[in-house]
Design a protein around this motif. Sequence first.
Motif, PDB file in Angstrom:
ATOM      1  N   GLU A  94      -5.450   5.639  -5.714  1.00  0.00           N
ATOM      2  CA  GLU A  94      -4.878   5.825  -7.047  1.00  0.00           C
ATOM      3  C   GLU A  94      -4.847   4.548  -7.883  1.00  0.00           C
ATOM      4  O   GLU A  94      -5.020   4.611  -9.108  1.00  0.00           O
ATOM      5  N   ASP A  95      -4.595   3.383  -7.292  1.00  0.00           N
ATOM      6  CA  ASP A  95      -4.485   2.172  -8.104  1.00  0.00           C
ATOM      7  C   ASP A  95      -5.362   1.016  -7.616  1.00  0.00           C
ATOM      8  O   ASP A  95      -5.363  -0.053  -8.213  1.00  0.00           O
ATOM      9  N   THR A 137      -3.185  11.404   2.880  1.00  0.00           N
ATOM     10  CA  THR A 137      -2.109  11.443   1.894  1.00  0.00           C
ATOM     11  C   THR A 137      -0.822  10.941   2.529  1.00  0.00           C
ATOM     12  O   THR A 137      -0.428  11.419   3.595  1.00  0.00           O
ATOM     13  N   ILE A 170       0.145   9.102  -2.770  1.00  0.00           N
ATOM     14  CA  ILE A 170      -1.026   8.229  -2.813  1.00  0.00           C
ATOM     15  C   ILE A 170      -1.903   8.532  -1.602  1.00  0.00           C
ATOM     16  O   ILE A 170      -1.427   9.034  -0.582  1.00  0.00           O
TER      17      ILE A 170
END
Length: 751
Positions: A531-532, A598, A605
């Motif tokens: 995600e980041d 997950t 995330i």
Amino acid sequence: MRALLSGIHRSFSVQLFLLHLRSNSLLLLVWVLLALMMSGVLGPRLGLQYLFLDPEYLDSDGFWAYLIIGLAYGFFVMSWNLSTYLLIGGYFNFLASLSRPFFKYCINNALLPLGFFLFYCGLVVRFMQPVRDFHPGWWEIAESLSGLVLGLVISLFLYALYFNLTNRDISYYRPQFREPPPNIGPGQSRRGRGYRRTGARALAPKLMSIYDNPYLVKTYLNERLKYKVVRSVAHYDSSVLMSIFRQNHLNAILLQFSTIIVLGTLGFLIDVPFFQIPAGASFIVLLSLIIAFIGAISYWFSEWRFTLLVVLLFGLNLVTSSSWFHHGNQAYGLDYSSSAPYNDTRLLAQYESSVLENDLAATIGILENWKAKQTEEKPPFFVVCASGGGLAAALWAIHVVQTIETCSDGKLLQHTGLMTGASGGELGLAYLREAYLSDTAFSENGVSRLERMGQDLLNPVAFSLVSNDVFLPFTEVEVGGRKYRRDRAYGFERELNLNTQGWMDKPLVDYREPEQKADIPLLFVTPSIVEDGRRMVISPQGVSYMTVPAASQRGDLKLRPDMVDFRRLLPGQSSDSLRFTTALRMNATYPYVLPLVTLPTRPSIRLMDAGYRDNYGVASAERFLSVFRDWLRENTSGVHLIQVSVFRDSDKIDPDDRRGVVENLFSPVGVAGNILGTQILDQEVLLGQLSDLFGPDMFHLYRFNYEPHAEDPLETSVSLHMTEREQQQILLEVDSRKMQLEIDKVLSVLK
């Protein structure tokens, strides 16, 4: 000559092939995909071609592995025959007037399957040609091809037996069974030739040219492979002809559904090695199911097939994105009954002063224990970084490190304080470290470790993908007292534990004390956060000092964390209970091969392969060395970084790169697609900074990079499956002059 060519053109086999080209492009794409995989055009670096050219079954290749591939290919061929018979069999009404119409259809439809099979056999023979130190005998080629042919024959025979016992043909309507068939014409006796019952409906004259033989087929091949002339069936009752086709079609559909049920049932037996078929066979079975699915949609919905397929894909995505379906793969050992917040405030709190001071003091205590075990007043401090690259990287990492360990009389691992890496390379380092801790006969079992690390990990993953993930997506498995969804990730970990004697099948916390006592080196597992883009650092120790650069820890700069301490993020989710093999699997989660993991966070995330941020482990090593540089300067004679990698220098610039308009449309961003290339350049900068930080007398770099030989047409891959040839090449490479010179440099420090 013209008559001969016309006869060939109007033969049933050729007309079927041409009709496929015109009408069955979606089904033909599956054949193209399989051909690209087998030939190595698609996914050569992933080793897709080796799954078919060197299959492995029950830890051995040869006859039985190829036999199963042959069985799977027979299933693929019959799935093709069944699907196309459903779609276009009705265009050839003369089939219904023949005995065993589906069997004759398969014979005449064999042009593509037979040509493809010969192409595959040619690839196998080419693969087994002698190359450098690999010299297979003619009997190995004969054994492989015989297994392949026998498997295909057995598969086709079983299908033929089924359809011979269940399919109806024109003989079913003979007097001894039912009313006689409508033959040549009316007015003949009930038992004579040409009897036509009253009320028989023949094709109307205007429809004869359209439905009787629209493709003007003149000849077909019979069971004895002899050409027979096609006769008109306009005089037959159309309802009888259609009933034959409908009954044959029903049998085909029932068989397809039965096959799906069998595959789903086999999903319950996935833990039994006997049922873990070669990965290549699993892929062929999966493609067979795709053909069956496309054929069924095309049969029932005809012109709407493409639109319906698109709608189904979007619908499937919509349904599976709902909360009821959205569970993903889970990390074994974690508690998912609650979730931890994931936001900037939480991440900044990871390295607040009290936490940071405690972690720094604890790690310095580990370094002091490491120093106490050395014989020198200022010992050399070794760091081992291993790159990703599948089983090739794992085998190469173990081989290099334990070769130096043997040559140095057991001094390398004693002087190693830290191990980092990605994917397969760290998998190898983790197993070697565990053996160093648990194996009382560590120095004598080096060959056994190499053999174990070279064993296949892909068969259970591929078979689980076909049988379990597709048909049994909601089955569960209990790990560490908690239940988790069972999928190909579980198959991977189970096979990894079997291959490594179950030594790493333990929770993360079990490594805390051995690391604190410096019985084994520290090892950081650093998967990437999807995600980041941050890296997750997994360690049984407190590692808040890894989350930001040293300048931010000192307060010189206020920087956002670029790493996340796994244990500090999930204290209420039993982070210490994480299975160590799960941590290694998350670190090697290549998309599609293994499912993304997950984590129980809000928002959730996902973790994937460490190679997307740090494929060579250098970034993690640089962070650690920068943080503890003062202690290392005062207490060691220098930092020695051993970089073990595969394919690091393999990307060459094409001197004659000619891209067309279409290629440029799909690759407009250039350097953005070369992730590993940019990582190499960035890490060269990091290594230069370490040299500046410690000085040229205190920092030393040793590189052991494996590259496949240029003369080998089939290069080593990054797959979870390795061929015998790949293993031989990797094991022999350590004896090359370049590697020996580098080993001598390391030994000069240790001795």
